[in-house]
Design an enzyme around this catalytic site. Structure first.
Site, PDB file in Angstrom:
ATOM      1  N   ASP A 162      11.200  -0.667   4.714  1.00 33.07           N
ATOM      2  CA  ASP A 162      11.625   0.586   5.495  1.00 33.07           C
ATOM      3  C   ASP A 162      12.929   0.053   6.021  1.00 33.07           C
ATOM      4  O   ASP A 162      14.223   0.994   6.412  1.00 33.07           O
ATOM      5  CB  ASP A 162      10.585   1.530   6.805  1.00 33.07           C
ATOM      6  CG  ASP A 162      10.018   2.025   5.883  1.00 33.07           C
ATOM      7  OD1 ASP A 162       9.999   2.032   4.863  1.00 33.07           O
ATOM      8  OD2 ASP A 162       8.548   1.870   6.333  1.00 33.07           O
ATOM      9  N   GLY A 218      -1.511   2.466   6.243  1.00 26.64           N
ATOM     10  CA  GLY A 218      -2.344   1.679   7.168  1.00 26.64           C
ATOM     11  C   GLY A 218      -1.437   0.446   7.027  1.00 26.64           C
ATOM     12  O   GLY A 218      -1.447  -0.167   8.809  1.00 26.64           O
ATOM     13  N   LYS A 219      -0.170   0.411   6.920  1.00 24.95           N
ATOM     14  CA  LYS A 219       0.484  -1.092   6.741  1.00 24.95           C
ATOM     15  C   LYS A 219       0.874  -1.362   8.240  1.00 24.95           C
ATOM     16  O   LYS A 219       0.412  -2.300   8.654  1.00 24.95           O
ATOM     17  CB  LYS A 219       1.291  -1.019   5.677  1.00 24.95           C
ATOM     18  CG  LYS A 219       0.938  -0.747   4.082  1.00 24.95           C
ATOM     19  CD  LYS A 219       2.026  -1.089   3.035  1.00 24.95           C
ATOM     20  CE  LYS A 219       3.242   0.057   3.491  1.00 24.95           C
ATOM     21  NZ  LYS A 219       3.082   1.410   2.775  1.00 24.95           N
ATOM     22  N   GLY A 240       0.719  -0.987   0.020  1.00 23.07           N
ATOM     23  CA  GLY A 240       0.381  -0.073  -0.459  1.00 23.07           C
ATOM     24  C   GLY A 240       0.923   1.028   0.237  1.00 23.07           C
ATOM     25  O   GLY A 240       2.141   1.210   0.798  1.00 23.07           O
ATOM     26  N   GLY A 241       0.543   2.670  -0.479  1.00 21.82           N
ATOM     27  CA  GLY A 241       0.973   3.140  -0.462  1.00 21.82           C
ATOM     28  C   GLY A 241       1.182   4.360   1.450  1.00 21.82           C
ATOM     29  O   GLY A 241       0.830   3.699   1.891  1.00 21.82           O
ATOM     30  N   SER A 242       2.127   4.930   0.842  1.00 22.37           N
ATOM     31  CA  SER A 242       2.322   5.720   2.622  1.00 22.37           C
ATOM     32  C   SER A 242       1.466   6.015   2.895  1.00 22.37           C
ATOM     33  O   SER A 242       0.480   6.715   2.356  1.00 22.37           O
ATOM     34  CB  SER A 242       3.679   6.961   2.184  1.00 22.37           C
ATOM     35  OG  SER A 242       3.935   7.570   3.861  1.00 22.37           O
ATOM     36  N   SER A 243       1.615   5.910   4.490  1.00 24.71           N
ATOM     37  CA  SER A 243       0.198   5.700   5.400  1.00 24.71           C
ATOM     38  C   SER A 243      -0.924   5.572   5.002  1.00 24.71           C
ATOM     39  O   SER A 243      -1.935   6.156   4.954  1.00 24.71           O
ATOM     40  CB  SER A 243      -0.369   7.957   4.998  1.00 24.71           C
ATOM     41  OG  SER A 243       1.135   9.442   5.767  1.00 24.71           O
TER      42      SER A 243
END
Lengths: 177, 177, 177, 177
Positions: B37, B15-16, B10-13
């Site tokens: 990360d 909620g992964k 999923g994209g940044s922010s």
């Protein structure tokens, strides 16, 4: 044999992380830095605590259960696989079991070019640095300072008591082939 | 086939990370949480920046060079080896290349039981959450929200726009075998 | 009267910090964000623990002793002085004593233009968000969700259960004069 | 006159924070630790960057605008008020303007018992420690090492080049009355 993994072993607050960062800065090729602390950060709540997991006592002692040991072994297999696939790795660890810990790591890293580095620090100085770091769990520096080196064989040892991290890193870098 | 790796894309922010932590809390067996990360945090200074490494632009764009790609491939080989050695892994990633990224990860994880999870979030909401997180690099949420899902095939998709992380995790847990 | 201090009161994991960051991003003038957590981070080891200091129990309860209360009062006097000297302050706190806590803060902020904001969150949802945050001390969200609002009087209340931080911040910003 | 504020002035990576923590650990009464870094963390996005706010250049230079200066003055007024209200404060700062910075702080702290401490570190050693810390913004240690002490008058100076933080703290503690 080309160095593929640099293992830094030393007690808590002995200065391993700072040396690892300096090595990354001065070595001509890219090295990634990994630590058993990364594994601890990756654990589920069920393995944080006494019993099967890893627990930290009031006096700085570390207790390790079977669940943690099993995951640690799988994780270490993966770290070795990263190195075999071409990633140069600076690996910092705390050999709570001394020579037995080294043996376990050595088995995982079989066939790889490993540079074994002992990071020593006068226990009294390490205790002072633990206070300066302000970690809530104190006592680890004193508990670990000596035992992590018992029976361990190194290619090079550095002592951060009176030598800066960057100078220690330079000495280590001279052994990287 | 037993689930050995849960891939959250999923994209940044989106909620992964919150979903990963909830999965760790509710799944009956221990799972470790890993993320691209972690690799970024492990990089040497020479790979942090434009050119060979990974760089983050003013508008939230991510630029990736050959040096980073080479280390990422070795690192991913190691993550797969951890799973093959028995560690259950929740792996969160950002498929900047959409279907091509999935293909690359799929090759690394060949032979493993993988649950592919899409973590969606309404772009406007993700942008708001990026502001609430206070990350200095803004723009990533908007840039990544849609493109990371292009052409990607999932076993299950969750949407954090109006569903809490814990509820998303419960939905995912129902697909873990 | 011009708003000089925005007080956000809510239980742990209710979303105060995210709202504070959004307020900083959308309010036309510069506001600094302060929290009782900043004070906790600034404490000496002697005040971290049961007795005179502040301690966090296994079930998420917070115990506060006289030494902490004395320093907190002096610290709060200083926060009020910052506002009187012209710094606009978003202050987030946890009114463990409900109305009595508000009275204490009100006395410190006397003469200043204060906007009192209640940050509510459904307890079950807050508990889920606490899990998603992965804080080691769990239980605070459940313990604090209701009691911190008992008898407290607000200028505006927001509820993060089904409203994003940014939207809550917009509602609050409409009351800033 | 009783010591109410301990001001630690030194360049980046000179070791101020470690000394502050050691002081908190060894001083018989509770002292809280505050730093201009706390203010920077509390700033809104509009004051993080060139122009009115505070900005960090590629070579480690720090640029400060009027908006930051105004809020800093109000914040410093509050820190002084905390001390007047009875909180003992260890305050660490970087006197970018040397003697002029000290004069500004001195005005704020008027009437209080202040112990002025210079924290020196050989510039070359500070640069090495900056590398070991792995901060992304490098260059600050070199830029600030000398200029922050120009024209500043101290009650006591310590040098972390070859003396541990804890020993520096002990020397300082001997001057706290």
């Amino acid at each position: 044999m080309t160095t593929q993994v640099i293992v830094l072993n030393g007690g808590s607050s002995s200065g391993k992380t700072g040396i690892a960062r300096c090595l990354q800065a001065i070595l001509p090729r890219p090295w990634i830095s990994m630590s058993v602390d990364d594994l601890v950060d990756a654990l589920p709540p069920s393995l944080m605590g006494p019993g099967s997991g890893i627990a930290f006592g009031q006096q700085g002692e570390v207790m390790v259960g079977e669940g943690f040991r099993a995951i640690e072994a799988a994780w270490m297999t993966g770290v070795a696989a990263m190195a075999r696939a071409g990633a140069r790795i600076i690996f910092d660890d705390v050999f709570l079991g001394g020579a037995a810990s080294q043996e376990r790591i050595r088995t995982h890293l079989e066939g790889l070019g490993v540079l074994w580095v002992g990071v020593r620090c006068d226990p009294e100085i390490a205790v002072g640095r633990e206070i300066a770091r302000g970690d809530r769990t104190s006592g680890m520096a004193a508990t670990q300072a000596e035992i992590v080196h018992q029976g361990v064989v190194y290619d090079i040892e550095v002592d951060t008591s009176h030598t800066e991290s960057l100078d220690c890193a330079r000495a280590i870098a001279g052994h990287v082939v």
